[in-house]
Design a protein around this motif. Structure first.
Motif, PDB file in Angstrom:
ATOM      1  N   ARG A  35       0.865  -1.183   0.000  1.00  0.00           N
ATOM      2  CA  ARG A  35       0.000   0.000   0.000  1.00  0.00           C
ATOM      3  C   ARG A  35       0.894   1.223   0.000  1.00  0.00           C
ATOM      4  O   ARG A  35       2.111   1.133  -0.028  1.00  0.00           O
ATOM      5  CB  ARG A  35      -0.889  -0.004   1.242  1.00  0.00           C
ATOM      6  N   GLU A  36       0.269   2.391   0.069  1.00  0.00           N
ATOM      7  CA  GLU A  36       1.054   3.631   0.110  1.00  0.00           C
ATOM      8  C   GLU A  36       1.921   3.685   1.360  1.00  0.00           C
ATOM      9  O   GLU A  36       3.004   4.267   1.341  1.00  0.00           O
ATOM     10  CB  GLU A  36       0.110   4.834   0.068  1.00  0.00           C
ATOM     11  N   GLU A  37       1.476   3.052   2.457  1.00  0.00           N
ATOM     12  CA  GLU A  37       2.238   3.077   3.708  1.00  0.00           C
ATOM     13  C   GLU A  37       3.486   2.194   3.636  1.00  0.00           C
ATOM     14  O   GLU A  37       4.403   2.352   4.423  1.00  0.00           O
ATOM     15  CB  GLU A  37       1.371   2.581   4.880  1.00  0.00           C
ATOM     16  N   GLY A  38       3.496   1.237   2.735  1.00  0.00           N
ATOM     17  CA  GLY A  38       4.644   0.348   2.604  1.00  0.00           C
ATOM     18  C   GLY A  38       4.215  -1.088   2.353  1.00  0.00           C
ATOM     19  O   GLY A  38       3.066  -1.384   2.053  1.00  0.00           O
ATOM     20  N   LEU A  39       5.160  -1.987   2.521  1.00  0.00           N
ATOM     21  CA  LEU A  39       4.954  -3.405   2.270  1.00  0.00           C
ATOM     22  C   LEU A  39       4.736  -4.117   3.597  1.00  0.00           C
ATOM     23  O   LEU A  39       5.458  -3.894   4.573  1.00  0.00           O
ATOM     24  CB  LEU A  39       6.174  -3.994   1.563  1.00  0.00           C
ATOM     25  N   ARG A  40       3.728  -5.004   3.623  1.00  0.00           N
ATOM     26  CA  ARG A  40       3.417  -5.742   4.848  1.00  0.00           C
ATOM     27  C   ARG A  40       3.023  -7.170   4.488  1.00  0.00           C
ATOM     28  O   ARG A  40       2.356  -7.401   3.487  1.00  0.00           O
ATOM     29  CB  ARG A  40       2.273  -5.048   5.582  1.00  0.00           C
ATOM     30  N   PHE A  41       3.440  -8.130   5.324  1.00  0.00           N
ATOM     31  CA  PHE A  41       3.054  -9.524   5.129  1.00  0.00           C
ATOM     32  C   PHE A  41       1.841  -9.830   5.989  1.00  0.00           C
ATOM     33  O   PHE A  41       1.827  -9.549   7.191  1.00  0.00           O
ATOM     34  CB  PHE A  41       4.198 -10.465   5.500  1.00  0.00           C
ATOM     35  N   GLU A  42       0.808 -10.402   5.388  1.00  0.00           N
ATOM     36  CA  GLU A  42      -0.387 -10.808   6.114  1.00  0.00           C
ATOM     37  C   GLU A  42      -0.503 -12.325   6.017  1.00  0.00           C
ATOM     38  O   GLU A  42      -0.730 -12.868   4.936  1.00  0.00           O
ATOM     39  CB  GLU A  42      -1.625 -10.128   5.539  1.00  0.00           C
ATOM     40  N   PRO A  43      -0.339 -13.029   7.150  1.00  0.00           N
ATOM     41  CA  PRO A  43      -0.343 -14.499   7.114  1.00  0.00           C
ATOM     42  C   PRO A  43      -1.739 -15.071   6.913  1.00  0.00           C
ATOM     43  O   PRO A  43      -2.745 -14.425   7.204  1.00  0.00           O
ATOM     44  CB  PRO A  43       0.207 -14.880   8.488  1.00  0.00           C
ATOM     45  N   ASN A  44      -1.783 -16.291   6.441  1.00  0.00           N
ATOM     46  CA  ASN A  44      -3.021 -17.047   6.323  1.00  0.00           C
ATOM     47  C   ASN A  44      -3.286 -17.670   7.693  1.00  0.00           C
ATOM     48  O   ASN A  44      -2.546 -18.535   8.148  1.00  0.00           O
ATOM     49  CB  ASN A  44      -2.865 -18.125   5.252  1.00  0.00           C
ATOM     50  N   ILE A  45      -4.344 -17.244   8.369  1.00  0.00           N
ATOM     51  CA  ILE A  45      -4.627 -17.672   9.736  1.00  0.00           C
ATOM     52  C   ILE A  45      -4.869 -19.185   9.815  1.00  0.00           C
ATOM     53  O   ILE A  45      -4.433 -19.842  10.755  1.00  0.00           O
ATOM     54  CB  ILE A  45      -5.837 -16.891  10.295  1.00  0.00           C
ATOM     55  N   VAL A  46      -5.563 -19.742   8.841  1.00  0.00           N
ATOM     56  CA  VAL A  46      -5.847 -21.181   8.849  1.00  0.00           C
ATOM     57  C   VAL A  46      -4.544 -21.980   8.818  1.00  0.00           C
ATOM     58  O   VAL A  46      -4.363 -22.938   9.574  1.00  0.00           O
ATOM     59  CB  VAL A  46      -6.769 -21.567   7.674  1.00  0.00           C
ATOM     60  N   THR A  47      -3.618 -21.584   7.973  1.00  0.00           N
ATOM     61  CA  THR A  47      -2.333 -22.282   7.885  1.00  0.00           C
ATOM     62  C   THR A  47      -1.558 -22.142   9.192  1.00  0.00           C
ATOM     63  O   THR A  47      -0.948 -23.104   9.660  1.00  0.00           O
ATOM     64  CB  THR A  47      -1.502 -21.736   6.711  1.00  0.00           C
ATOM     65  N   LEU A  48      -1.587 -20.954   9.787  1.00  0.00           N
ATOM     66  CA  LEU A  48      -0.900 -20.764  11.062  1.00  0.00           C
ATOM     67  C   LEU A  48      -1.459 -21.687  12.138  1.00  0.00           C
ATOM     68  O   LEU A  48      -0.716 -22.275  12.919  1.00  0.00           O
ATOM     69  CB  LEU A  48      -1.019 -19.313  11.523  1.00  0.00           C
ATOM     70  N   LEU A  49      -2.778 -21.836  12.186  1.00  0.00           N
ATOM     71  CA  LEU A  49      -3.383 -22.722  13.172  1.00  0.00           C
ATOM     72  C   LEU A  49      -3.014 -24.179  12.913  1.00  0.00           C
ATOM     73  O   LEU A  49      -2.731 -24.931  13.846  1.00  0.00           O
ATOM     74  CB  LEU A  49      -4.902 -22.552  13.180  1.00  0.00           C
ATOM     75  N   VAL A  50      -3.026 -24.573  11.652  1.00  0.00           N
ATOM     76  CA  VAL A  50      -2.691 -25.960  11.304  1.00  0.00           C
ATOM     77  C   VAL A  50      -1.262 -26.284  11.716  1.00  0.00           C
ATOM     78  O   VAL A  50      -0.969 -27.399  12.148  1.00  0.00           O
ATOM     79  CB  VAL A  50      -2.910 -26.200   9.795  1.00  0.00           C
ATOM     80  N   VAL A  51      -0.366 -25.317  11.619  1.00  0.00           N
ATOM     81  CA  VAL A  51       1.031 -25.537  11.995  1.00  0.00           C
ATOM     82  C   VAL A  51       1.229 -25.330  13.501  1.00  0.00           C
ATOM     83  O   VAL A  51       1.950 -26.085  14.147  1.00  0.00           O
ATOM     84  CB  VAL A  51       1.956 -24.590  11.204  1.00  0.00           C
ATOM     85  N   ALA A  52       0.580 -24.334  14.079  1.00  0.00           N
ATOM     86  CA  ALA A  52       0.825 -23.971  15.469  1.00  0.00           C
ATOM     87  C   ALA A  52       0.279 -24.992  16.467  1.00  0.00           C
ATOM     88  O   ALA A  52       0.932 -25.277  17.472  1.00  0.00           O
ATOM     89  CB  ALA A  52       0.238 -22.600  15.765  1.00  0.00           C
ATOM     90  N   VAL A  53      -0.888 -25.554  16.209  1.00  0.00           N
ATOM     91  CA  VAL A  53      -1.491 -26.468  17.181  1.00  0.00           C
ATOM     92  C   VAL A  53      -0.612 -27.696  17.423  1.00  0.00           C
ATOM     93  O   VAL A  53      -0.285 -28.002  18.576  1.00  0.00           O
ATOM     94  CB  VAL A  53      -2.927 -26.840  16.750  1.00  0.00           C
ATOM     95  N   PRO A  54      -0.179 -28.412  16.393  1.00  0.00           N
ATOM     96  CA  PRO A  54       0.717 -29.550  16.670  1.00  0.00           C
ATOM     97  C   PRO A  54       2.062 -29.121  17.263  1.00  0.00           C
ATOM     98  O   PRO A  54       2.609 -29.816  18.119  1.00  0.00           O
ATOM     99  CB  PRO A  54       0.928 -30.206  15.301  1.00  0.00           C
ATOM    100  N   PHE A  55       2.574 -27.977  16.835  1.00  0.00           N
ATOM    101  CA  PHE A  55       3.850 -27.495  17.365  1.00  0.00           C
ATOM    102  C   PHE A  55       3.737 -27.209  18.856  1.00  0.00           C
ATOM    103  O   PHE A  55       4.609 -27.605  19.641  1.00  0.00           O
ATOM    104  CB  PHE A  55       4.305 -26.233  16.618  1.00  0.00           C
TER     105      PHE A  55
END
Length: 105
Positions: free
Chosen positions: A68-88
């Motif tokens: 955006r005009e403010e700059g570059l930002r990474f927005e994660p996919n929440i579903v993927t984060l949950l799939v990885v985070a719960v077993p971890f």
């Protein structure tokens, strides 16, 4: 008889950065670039009985880069984060309890 290894090598050459980062898309003045985790495997063989080969791969959406005009930002996919985070978290918690139990002895 074609060389299976060369054919598979030509197919694999298209993987890499192009498969991990999608083409940037312009949406309402915002540039979005999709990011995925990809991996693939291929195999082939030839012998007296014949020849053959095959392969497969997986692509998991990780998130998007949003410019955006403010700059570059990474927005994660929440579903993927949950799939990885719960077993971890489960494995880390289980390991931590075993370490604590071993230190108490």
């Amino acid at each position: 008889m074609p060389n299976i290894a060369l054919e598979l090598g030509n197919q694999v050459a298209s993987f890499g950065v192009k498969s991990a980062y999608g083409e940037p898309q312009e949406i309402d003045g915002v540039t979005v670039t999709p990011v995925t985790f990809t991996y693939a495997g291929f195999g082939g063989a030839s012998g007296d009985g014949g020849e053959g080969g095959g392969g497969g791969g997986v692509s998991v959406p990780v998130g998007v880069y949003v410019r955006r005009e403010e700059g570059l930002r990474f927005e994660p996919n929440i579903v993927t984060l949950l799939v990885v985070a719960v077993p971890f978290v489960w494995v880390a918690g289980r390991a931590l309890t075993r370490i604590i139990r071993a230190l108490k002895k």
